[in-house]
Design an enzyme around this catalytic site. Structure first.
Site, PDB file in Angstrom:
ATOM      1  N   GLU A 307      -8.666  -2.523   6.182  1.00  0.00           N
ATOM      2  CA  GLU A 307      -7.654  -3.227   5.405  1.00  0.00           C
ATOM      3  C   GLU A 307      -6.324  -3.271   6.144  1.00  0.00           C
ATOM      4  O   GLU A 307      -5.682  -4.322   6.252  1.00  0.00           O
ATOM      5  CB  GLU A 307      -7.467  -2.566   4.039  1.00  0.00           C
ATOM      6  CG  GLU A 307      -6.313  -3.118   3.224  1.00  0.00           C
ATOM      7  CD  GLU A 307      -6.525  -4.574   2.874  1.00  0.00           C
ATOM      8  OE1 GLU A 307      -5.549  -5.343   2.948  1.00  0.00           O
ATOM      9  OE2 GLU A 307      -7.662  -4.960   2.541  1.00  0.00           O
ATOM     10  N   ASP A 311      -4.391  -6.648   7.677  1.00  0.00           N
ATOM     11  CA  ASP A 311      -3.039  -7.036   7.294  1.00  0.00           C
ATOM     12  C   ASP A 311      -2.126  -7.187   8.503  1.00  0.00           C
ATOM     13  O   ASP A 311      -1.445  -8.201   8.666  1.00  0.00           O
ATOM     14  CB  ASP A 311      -2.449  -5.990   6.341  1.00  0.00           C
ATOM     15  CG  ASP A 311      -3.134  -5.970   4.989  1.00  0.00           C
ATOM     16  OD1 ASP A 311      -3.922  -6.887   4.717  1.00  0.00           O
ATOM     17  OD2 ASP A 311      -2.887  -5.034   4.211  1.00  0.00           O
ATOM     18  N   SER A 518      -6.948 -10.147   0.324  1.00  0.00           N
ATOM     19  CA  SER A 518      -6.232  -9.250   1.226  1.00  0.00           C
ATOM     20  C   SER A 518      -5.825  -9.980   2.499  1.00  0.00           C
ATOM     21  O   SER A 518      -4.837  -9.627   3.139  1.00  0.00           O
ATOM     22  CB  SER A 518      -7.119  -8.050   1.611  1.00  0.00           C
ATOM     23  OG  SER A 518      -7.045  -7.038   0.645  1.00  0.00           O
TER      24      SER A 518
END
Length: 623
Positions: A307, A311, A518
């Protein structure tokens, strides 16, 4: 006789006065879960009474309504104060509690010998609206008329010290907004679909170029070329640049930055970023990000998170050379039942907000890809967190969140309001009206809503005025479909959308294909950061809170998405249609058009007089 009667009256009056106004044992429930222990959690045992909890007490902010009015004034392009963001000092002044609130809470703490106790380690926020101190659990239980237990989450085995209800003295209810840790059981989850994580191959130039069949020029991605057909199943920075008409090199890098917020021991890897840039953004090789550790957040470079890498790899590659900051926020897991160390309270959003609002400067753009079902968050907690994001907006920061990956609702879609009925389940903080929420799309010709894109209507927050007409247009066309499954008067989300499937990410030397909103939020945020760069270069303030601009002028720079839906809760979900919809919002970015709109001089239509901040006892100022 008269003298004795008067003395008796005064004595009785005095003795009655104190309990009347300072009855600390006159408790009234502040918040309780209707169904007892929230779904997915189980009791491990009583919390140790001698262990201390790091407690936060939120005091009602005396000027919060004025602060909200300021937010809309400085964020509305038709207002004569557009862009005149407030300084930290001005926000602190409006965030301060009324002296009566401070006095009553201090009296309450003094009653329990906590106000001046060195063991309590009491601190206050810069505006005085938060008091933090360490309190033994047994003492806290007596103060709140409750019992704390150790709870374990069955799916993640995360443990927390919490209670299912707590009370406050009746006299404090109008002065205290929230006390934590108490009934907040929610665990913010990355808005990333685990079903869409697929290992593509080991990192190597040969494997990379074989795995990712991209349009290249001499082995290097060329973002000036048209959108490659391969972008339908493999998204890279060049795909985003081509699809969203991005051709801009930042020039305001000394006074513009992009913040990426991560939770749950998700660490962004510097070495993986370099490999990513080598293959996908070679003109940014040696570009890097800084790490800020908040509330004991970690930075374990040997254990990178998919994750966090997703990002930072896309926020940085798309906004380079804009400085990127990764905020690693602590809070998981907070407690190990067999030790006796001071527990972490695991209030991640509050921990970040406390930190960022204490800084003298903040990033002009902030993106977060985490959230959870709104109904799992206590309403008072959600309101205070949302108000924290509002303060960032009024100071000139654009705050973006992912809309979630459960479409209109995940799991069994059962409400926890005592009715146990099937309802659409909105996501928080995506439902906060002071953030810009980003839904997901996929495909390029045409681009359409990706079916997991979270969207719907808040059960906590009313619909803000900036989105009234576009949302009403959608609801009118929807008619009675799904009546009773959603709150038609609630804050509607998402606001905008971006690609959310098949993102190529490098983690631990491997290439993964990742999907989820995300990916959508950092992608859109990177382009907002470029818009802020362009405005700063034109001697204009940053955009700040985006939504009033997006729903008025900015919509002209968005691609309306009219295909796809977000099925869930055994329904087809909402359909992406012309205009705003609860799947893709207003649409996806056309950066070239957005940039022209962002730097175009605005003609203020507001008639309100500019406020003289000297009446607040603080100087005017801002960006």
């Amino acid at each position: 006789m008269l003298k004795n009667a008067l003395l008796l009256f005064l004595f009785v009056g005095t003795s009655l006065c104190k309990p009347l106004h300072k009855r600390w044992d006159d408790l009234k429930v502040k918040h309780a879960w209707v169904d007892g222990v929230p779904k997915g959690w189980e009791v491990v045992g009583p919390a140790p009474s001698e262990e201390r909890l790091a407690v936060r007490i939120g005091l009602k902010q005396d000027g919060i309504d004025d602060l909200i009015s300021h937010l809309y004034a400085v964020s509305d392009p038709n207002h004569d104060r557009y862009g005149q963001h407030l300084t930290k000092a001005q926000v602190d002044a409006l965030s301060a509690p009324h002296p009566d609130s401070t006095g009553l809470v201090e009296d309450w703490l003094s009653h329990y010998d906590l106000l001046h106790s060195p063991e309590c380690q009491m601190t206050r926020s810069s505006s005085g609206d938060w008091i933090s101190l360490s309190i033994p659990i047994g003492q806290l239980e007596r103060m709140l008329g409750t019992k704390y237990y150790v709870y374990k989450h069955s799916a993640t085995e995360t443990t927390l010290i919490r209670t299912i209800s707590y009370s406050l003295p009746t006299i404090l209810h109008d002065h205290v907004t929230v006390l934590t840790p108490s009934t907040y059981f929610s665990l913010p989850k990355p808005q990333r679909q685990t079903s869409f994580i697929e290992k593509v191959g080991d990192y190597a130039f040969g494997a990379l170029n074989e795995a990712v069949d991209i349009v290249t020029n001499g082995g290097v991605e060329d973002s000036s070329l048209p959108v490659s057909p391969t972008c339908d199943h493999q998204i890279t920075p060049s795909c985003i640049n081509a699809l969203y008409n991005v051709s801009y090199t930042p020039v305001s890098t000394s006074n513009n930055s992009l913040g990426v917020v991560g939770y749950l021991n998700q660490f962004a890897s510097h070495s993986d970023l370099q490999k990513f840039l080598t293959g996908y953004k070679p003109d940014a090789i040696n570009g890097d990000f800084t790490v800020v550790q908040v509330a004991n957040g970690g930075n374990n470079q040997s254990n990178p998170g998919l994750e966090a890498n997703l990002d930072i790899q896309y926020s940085l590659s798309l906004s380079y050379p804009t400085p990127n900051i990764y905020y690693s926020v602590g809070g998981s897991p907070p407690y190990t039942p067999d030790d006796n160390t001071r527990s972490n309270t695991n209030e991640p959003y509050l921990s970040f907000i406390d930190y960022i609002l204490s800084q003298t400067s903040i990033p002009q753009t902030i993106t977060t890809s985490y959230g959870d079902d709104e109904q799992t968050v206590p309403p008072d907690y959600a309101q205070d967190v949302c108000n924290g994001f509002m303060k960032l907006g009024v100071m000139g920061s654009s705050v973006l969140f992912s809309s979630g990956d459960n479409a209109v609702g995940g799991g069994d879609c059962l409400s926890n309001d005592g009715t146990n009925s099937v309802k659409f389940l909105p996501i928080f903080p995506a439902t906060c009206p002071y953030v810009t929420t980003v839904g997901g799309t996929n495909g390029t010709n045409p681009e359409q809503a990706v079916y997991f894109s979270g969207g719907g209507f808040s059960n906590y927050f009313g619909r803000p005025s900036y989105q009234s007409q576009p949302v009403q247009n959608f609801l009118t066309a929807l008619g009675q479909t799904y009546s009773g499954l959603y709150n038609s008067s609630g804050r509607a989300y998402p606001d905008v959308a971006a690609q959310g499937l098949n993102f190529q990410v490098i983690t631990g030397g491997n290439i993964y294909s990742v999907g989820g909103t995300s990916a959508s939020s950092p992608t859109f945020a990177a382009l907002v950061s470029l818009l802020n760069d362009a405005r700063l270069a034109a001697k204009l303030p940053p955009l700040g809170f985006l939504n009033p601009w997006l729903y008025s002028q900015g919509v002209k720079g968005l691609n309306d998405i009219v295909g796809g839906s977000n099925p869930g809760c055994e329904t087809p979900g909402f359909q992406a249609v012309k205009g705003w919809d609860p799947v893709t919002g207003l649409g996806t970015p056309n950066f070239g058009l957005l940039k022209d709109l962002a730097v175009k001089p605005t003609t203020a239509g507001g008639s309100a007089k500019k406020r003289d901040f000297s009446e607040m006892g603080i100087p005017r100022g801002g960006w």
